[in-house]
Design an enzyme around this catalytic site. Structure first.
Site, PDB file in Angstrom:
ATOM      1  N   ARG A 184       0.812  -1.214   0.000  1.00  0.00           N
ATOM      2  CA  ARG A 184       0.000   0.000   0.000  1.00  0.00           C
ATOM      3  C   ARG A 184       0.844   1.261   0.000  1.00  0.00           C
ATOM      4  O   ARG A 184       0.302   2.357  -0.061  1.00  0.00           O
ATOM      5  CB  ARG A 184      -0.891   0.005   1.243  1.00  0.00           C
ATOM      6  CG  ARG A 184      -2.319  -0.528   1.002  1.00  0.00           C
ATOM      7  CD  ARG A 184      -3.008  -0.567   2.338  1.00  0.00           C
ATOM      8  NE  ARG A 184      -4.417  -0.469   2.355  1.00  0.00           N
ATOM      9  CZ  ARG A 184      -5.259  -1.513   2.500  1.00  0.00           C
ATOM     10  NH1 ARG A 184      -4.792  -2.731   2.552  1.00  0.00           N
ATOM     11  NH2 ARG A 184      -6.549  -1.302   2.602  1.00  0.00           N
ATOM     12  N   ARG A 214     -21.703  -3.244   3.553  1.00  0.00           N
ATOM     13  CA  ARG A 214     -21.318  -4.660   3.502  1.00  0.00           C
ATOM     14  C   ARG A 214     -21.217  -5.319   4.883  1.00  0.00           C
ATOM     15  O   ARG A 214     -20.903  -4.679   5.885  1.00  0.00           O
ATOM     16  CB  ARG A 214     -20.038  -4.842   2.682  1.00  0.00           C
ATOM     17  CG  ARG A 214     -18.778  -4.296   3.295  1.00  0.00           C
ATOM     18  CD  ARG A 214     -17.627  -4.409   2.298  1.00  0.00           C
ATOM     19  NE  ARG A 214     -16.394  -3.913   2.904  1.00  0.00           N
ATOM     20  CZ  ARG A 214     -15.231  -3.839   2.275  1.00  0.00           C
ATOM     21  NH1 ARG A 214     -15.125  -4.218   1.015  1.00  0.00           N
ATOM     22  NH2 ARG A 214     -14.159  -3.391   2.889  1.00  0.00           N
TER      23      ARG A 214
HETATM   24  P1  AMP Z   1      -8.345  -3.921   4.265  1.00  0.00           P
HETATM   25  O1  AMP Z   1      -8.951  -5.125   4.921  1.00  0.00           O
HETATM   26  O2  AMP Z   1      -7.352  -4.280   3.203  1.00  0.00           O
HETATM   27  O3  AMP Z   1      -9.401  -2.949   3.782  1.00  0.00           O
HETATM   28  O4  AMP Z   1      -7.520  -3.159   5.387  1.00  0.00           O
HETATM   29  C1  AMP Z   1      -8.144  -2.622   6.519  1.00  0.00           C
HETATM   30  C2  AMP Z   1      -7.214  -1.648   7.196  1.00  0.00           C
HETATM   31  O5  AMP Z   1      -6.027  -2.334   7.638  1.00  0.00           O
HETATM   32  C3  AMP Z   1      -6.698  -0.531   6.319  1.00  0.00           C
HETATM   33  O6  AMP Z   1      -7.627   0.566   6.229  1.00  0.00           O
HETATM   34  C4  AMP Z   1      -5.407  -0.154   7.020  1.00  0.00           C
HETATM   35  O7  AMP Z   1      -5.659   0.601   8.193  1.00  0.00           O
HETATM   36  C5  AMP Z   1      -4.878  -1.503   7.475  1.00  0.00           C
HETATM   37  N1  AMP Z   1      -4.010  -2.135   6.458  1.00  0.00           N
HETATM   38  C6  AMP Z   1      -4.266  -3.258   5.726  1.00  0.00           C
HETATM   39  N2  AMP Z   1      -3.256  -3.541   4.893  1.00  0.00           N
HETATM   40  C7  AMP Z   1      -2.332  -2.561   5.090  1.00  0.00           C
HETATM   41  C8  AMP Z   1      -1.066  -2.279   4.503  1.00  0.00           C
HETATM   42  N3  AMP Z   1      -0.548  -3.056   3.525  1.00  0.00           N
HETATM   43  N4  AMP Z   1      -0.391  -1.187   4.962  1.00  0.00           N
HETATM   44  C9  AMP Z   1      -0.894  -0.404   5.927  1.00  0.00           C
HETATM   45  N5  AMP Z   1      -2.090  -0.600   6.516  1.00  0.00           N
HETATM   46  C10 AMP Z   1      -2.807  -1.676   6.095  1.00  0.00           C
END
Ligand code: AMP
Length: 225
Positions: free
Chosen positions: A96, A135
């Site tokens: 990310r 969702r």
């Molecule tokens: P997600 O399930 O991918 O939508 O991730 C949920 C939350 O986890 C994000 O909004 C970030 O706060 C954190 N997160 C997930 N993956 C990352 C990553 N690769 N780098 C930084 N924060 C992450």
């Protein structure tokens, strides 16, 4: 990091929250036997387990920001060392940031590999807020539902009959807008990184789930053979 297992194919799904990365990664896992590796799931598990990493990540996740590269990279490296990733991985929600993308390149280079394919799921921002805010999932089997687009029949999960559903605490309209802004500021620039490496493909993810899955499978199949 020499103990990292060799992975035949490393696929990346890029796209803002709500683009369908998790849904599509789970489908590829079922149909093509790849392993979905979601840093969001790994972080939520760390939060639920109350580990030091999870405690540090919790408030950042609830605010829609990014957890530190240090924490995310440590969690990812631990997961990449497990033997099941040898069947090939789909990275969902990672990398990310520039730092994460460079760290992944280095990690893979240690075993003579590189990213096989990075697929950008292209969508409209406003539609994403509506998608994310409605969702929820079946608490028993994880099947995904939506308040407007896909409601469980008679209040029970269509897949397993479960009657309990759960929502992520960051799946509300305000946090979704913040997560979108974070995506555009820090993650969308990675599209150029993978285009430069010659491994980028773009996919219209405003189509329905089955059409996206069909197009994605067509892109992925030649790479994992
Ligand atoms: P997600 O399930 O991918 O939508 O991730 C949920 C939350 O986890 C994000 O909004 C970030 O706060 C954190 N997160 C997930 N993956 C990352 C990553 N690769 N780098 C930084 N924060 C992450």
């Amino acid at each position: 990091m020499s103990e990292v297992c060799t992975t035949p194919a490393v696929l990346i799904l890029l796209g803002p929250p709500g683009a369908g990365k998790g849904t599509q990664a789970r489908m590829l896992e079922e149909t093509l036997g790849l392993i979905q590796l979601s840093t969001g799931d790994l972080l939520r598990a760390a939060v639920a387990a109350g580990t030091p990493a999870g405690m540090a990540a919790k408030s950042v996740m609830e605010a829609g920001g990014l957890v530190s590269d240090e924490i995310v990279l440590e969690i990812l490296r631990d997961r990449m060392m497990q033997p099941d990733v040898q069947s090939g991985v789909i990275l969902d929600g990672f990398p990310r940031t520039d730092v994460q993308a460079s760290a992944l390149d280095l990690l893979l280079a240690e075993t003579g590999q590189g990213v096989s394919l990075a697929i950008s799921l292209e969508v409209d921002d406003e539609a994403m807020v509506a998608r994310v805010a409605g969702r929820h999932t079946c608490a028993k089997c994880g099947e995904g539902y939506h308040d407007t687009f896909k409601r469980p029949t008679n209040g029970a999960c269509d897949k397993c009959g479960g009657t309990e559903f759960k929502r992520r605490s960051d799946d509300n309209a305000d946090t979704a807008r913040q997560r979108l802004a974070t995506y555009h500021a820090q993650t969308a620039p990675l599209i150029a990184h993978y285009a430069g490496a010659g491994v980028l493909r773009r996919l219209d993810a405003m189509q329905d789930i089955a059409a996206v899955s069909r197009d994605l499978t067509r892109m992925v199949e030649p790479v994992i053979r």
